[in-house]
Design an enzyme around this catalytic site. Structure first.
Site, PDB file in Angstrom:
ATOM      1  CG  HIS A 135      32.357  67.950  50.989  1.00 24.74           C
ATOM      2  ND1 HIS A 135      33.218  67.952  49.910  1.00 24.74           N
ATOM      3  CD2 HIS A 135      31.642  69.087  50.887  1.00 24.74           C
ATOM      4  CE1 HIS A 135      33.027  69.054  49.195  1.00 24.74           C
ATOM      5  NE2 HIS A 135      32.068  69.758  49.766  1.00 24.74           N
ATOM      6  CB  CYS A 163      31.626  75.385  47.419  1.00 27.04           C
ATOM      7  SG  CYS A 163      31.803  74.686  49.078  1.00 27.04           S
TER       8      CYS A 163
END
Length: 696
Positions: A65, A207
């Protein structure tokens, strides 16, 4: 979610044998639908994200992603591989691959849906259903939440779309059955919960991209908490934004888990608790082990120490704090960001005067007249660069006061208001007012309920536009002129100071500089002084005030250094070592060099420092010493007016403080083990804070 994934974005027979080939195959489907404009550019962004951390997860899942400027709208593509593809997971290749594409400026609603999918991937029934589905349309419907997994039942297998509707940026809570943080009494920090109460953990997950791993780790920790009978509350610091956990929840927690690959924001909120600090994938892959580890630390009484923020204030007021405390934090936020501009600009201006003389402020622009071999040209260059830096002082002050109140949306109206304050000659008082007004306006706008369709443009267009217009109107039309008049009155009063009044002001500023050694009171005095010299041609009174403030701020660390030298037996071994560093810190005008001593013995060190600082400030004003530089300590002595008498003022104050500390400590009966016991430990713990220098 209905438009994020369709049957055309599903490949149930993905033939790729590498993660790069898999990403390309799924990305090509996005290109075919117009969701991605540049295939190679998008894949480069995917590869860059993959290089930060592999996106393979235990359980046969791969989730490449990224955010990319080549993505036109949030999109999800799904591929299923019969042979498996290596995405770097510890348990082997992945057979379920989700390619998540988010535009560089994706709005919170879309990112929340993607994060909900990430949470759903922790549901075994959901992944089992994806492995069994035989039709692309059915797979897309399953992912969208149009169909529930065949084996699922009840609320535990809620569709992604339903999960999205309940997802919030504030974090999520997974209490054990029948347990409630509000109903529980706060335990002793670091100790296991009392009998009858579940063990309580607060966690933070984050993240680099903030789309998938952040929320998968949160879901994994919550599920593990339920299985272990532990109450877990998670703050997800993801792309959809975040809200700080309620301070009461943090205070009631028995332990803390950080599962992150980017710095935890406002980490010092969790100080004093048993803490486990790991990467975000550990939160996904071994949540049970992390919970066990933090419980073991609590049983052993292991806690983290508080860490000093890198600036006096790095966050806005927390819930439950009084308005006065919040106001102080907001103001100090602006001051802390302003100080580097003061130091850089002031020193450059002072160097320009030192090299070119006091008429250098009349020099023409170096753009029109600069001779490489002429000293005056270099002096003019330094002076003019410093002037440009000084021009930022009021806008930065106002901008970051608003930032402290309303976060990033407050920056634009704050800077605009600060610039208007300069335009109308309202000075620092105008900057303070503009910052508070800007922050208040933005906070009010943020409370208005906004239709979902326009939420994406709120932080970029609507809030800056409306708040800047309101702040500009107030500053130009209503309050600017009265503030400018007040600023002029204060300046005239300072210029008229002489004799006993000037000496008394010097003593007062000296007391303030030494009261909290780099804290809020110290910063008020320092800001008052720097405000006076933050012009190209400061008055004589303003330069005297700056000299008095710097002289007083040098006294505490120099006195502690001298005291440890002349009467070392009164101090612990750690304090004597700190005394060596205090010589340099004091000479450099870093008052924080005395913090280890004040922390270990505040009732003797702080009053002694205040007496010495007051004497030094008064003497500096009486001697008529002046200073054009806002910082530098003894290294800017050539820029000081009456430097010899100025150094005498510092020496007198240092000797007075040293004598008082020695006498007061000598009157104390030493406790057994002082040299190696608690005082030494306390001093060592404070040393870390002393090594975080803040201007003044």
């Amino acid at each position: 979610m209905s438009d994020m994934i369709t049957a055309d974005l599903v490949d149930l027979d993905l033939s790729a044998d590498t993660k790069e080939a898999a990403a390309r195959a799924l990305a090509e489907r996005m290109v075919a639908l117009g969701r991605v404009t540049d295939l190679d550019g998008f894949l480069a962004d995917v590869a860059a994200r993959e290089a930060q951390m592999p996106t393979g997860l235990d359980g046969g899942i791969g989730i490449p992603h990224c955010r990319s400027e080549h993505v036109t709208e949030p999109t999800l593509a799904f591929g299923r591989s019969a042979s498996g593809i290596d995405f770097g997971a510890a348990d082997g290749p992945a057979d379920l691959i989700f390619l998540i594409a988010a535009p560089a400026g994706a709005d919170d609603a879309h990112l929340t849906i993607l994060s909900s999918l990430a949470r759903q991937l922790m549901n075994a029934e959901f992944t089992d259903a994806l492995r069994a589905v035989g039709d692309p349309a059915a797979a897309a419907a399953l992912i969208r939440g149009d169909e529930a997994p065949a084996a699922a039942g009840g609320e535990d297998s809620a569709a992604v779309s339903k999960a999205a509707s309940s997802e919030t940026a504030a974090g999520s809570t997974a209490p054990a059955p029948g347990a409630s943080v509000e109903d529980a009494a706060a335990p002793v920090p670091g100790a296991p919960a009392a009998d009858g109460q579940p063990f309580r953990i607060v966690a933070v997950t984050s993240c680099p991209t903030g789309i998938a791993h952040t929320y998968m780790a949160a879901e994994s920790l919550e599920n593990a908490g339920r299985e272990a009978g532990v109450e877990v509350t998670v703050e997800t610091q993801g792309s959809a934004g975040f809200a700080r956990l309620d301070p009461a929840v943090i205070a009631a927690a028995d332990g803390v888990i950080f599962a992150h690959d980017v710095p935890v924001r406002d980490k010092d909120r969790f100080a004093g608790k048993p803490t486990v600090d790991v990467g975000v994938k550990a939160g996904i892959n071994r949540p049970g082990a992390l919970i066990s580890e933090v419980r073991e630390k609590a049983e052993r009484g292991e806690v983290t120490s508080g860490s000093a923020p890198s600036t006096p204030v790095e966050r806005a007021g927390e819930a439950g704090e009084g308005y006065g405390t919040k106001l102080r934090k907001w103001l100090m936020s602006g001051v802390s960001y302003m100080v580097p501009f003061v130091a850089a600009g002031g020193l450059l201006i002072a160097l320009g005067f030192a090299i070119g003389g006091y008429k250098i402020n009349k020099a023409p622009s170096v753009m029109d007249h600069f001779i490489w071999t002429q000293g005056d040209s270099w002096a003019a260059l330094l002076f003019q660069i410093g002037g440009v830096a000084f021009a930022f002082l009021v806008p930065v002050l106002a901008g970051y006061i608003a930032y402290g109140m309303a976060d990033r949306p407050g920056l634009v109206p704050g800077f605009v208001g600060g610039s208007i304050a300069l335009t109308i000659n309202a000075g620092f008082l105008g900057g303070l007012a503009a910052g508070l007004i800007a922050g208040g306006v933005v906070m009010a706008i943020q409370k208005v309920r906004i239709p979902a369709a326009v939420r994406g443009i709120m932080p970029v267009v609507v809030i800056p536009l409306i708040s800047s217009a309101i702040v500009g109107f107030l500053m130009f039309v209503l309050i600017g002129k009265p503030i400018a008049s007040a600023q002029k009155s204060m300046t005239d009063w300072l210029n008229g100071l002489s004799g006993a009044n000037a000496v008394l002001l010097g003593a007062l500023l000296g007391l303030m500089m030494c009261f909290d050694l780099g804290g809020p009171v110290n910063k008020v005095a320092y800001t008052f002084a720097t405000a006076g010299i933050a012009v190209s041609n400061p008055s004589d009174s303003a330069m005297k005030i700056m000299a008095a403030v710097m002289a007083a701020g040098m006294v505490p660390p120099l006195a502690m250094a001298l005291a440890t030298t002349v009467r070392g037996k009164l101090f612990t071994q750690t304090e004597r070592e700190n005394g060596k560093a205090a010589w340099v810190l004091g000479a450099s005008f870093i008052s924080e060099g005395a913090i280890p001593f004040a922390a270990a013995d505040p009732l003797r060190v702080i009053p002694s420092s205040m007496v010495g600082g007051a004497i030094t400030g008064a003497l500096s004003m009486a001697f008529g010493a002046t200073l054009r530089a806002p910082h530098g300590g003894i290294f800017v002595v050539p820029l000081i007016g009456n430097p010899f008498l100025y150094l005498i003022a510092i020496a007198v104050g240092t000797c007075v403080t040293t004598a008082l500390v020695v006498v007061l400590k000598g009157m104390r009966k030493p406790a057994p083990g002082t040299a190696t016991g608690g005082a030494a430990d306390g001093t060592a713990a404070a040393t870390a804070e002393a090594k975080q220098p803040v201007a003044a």
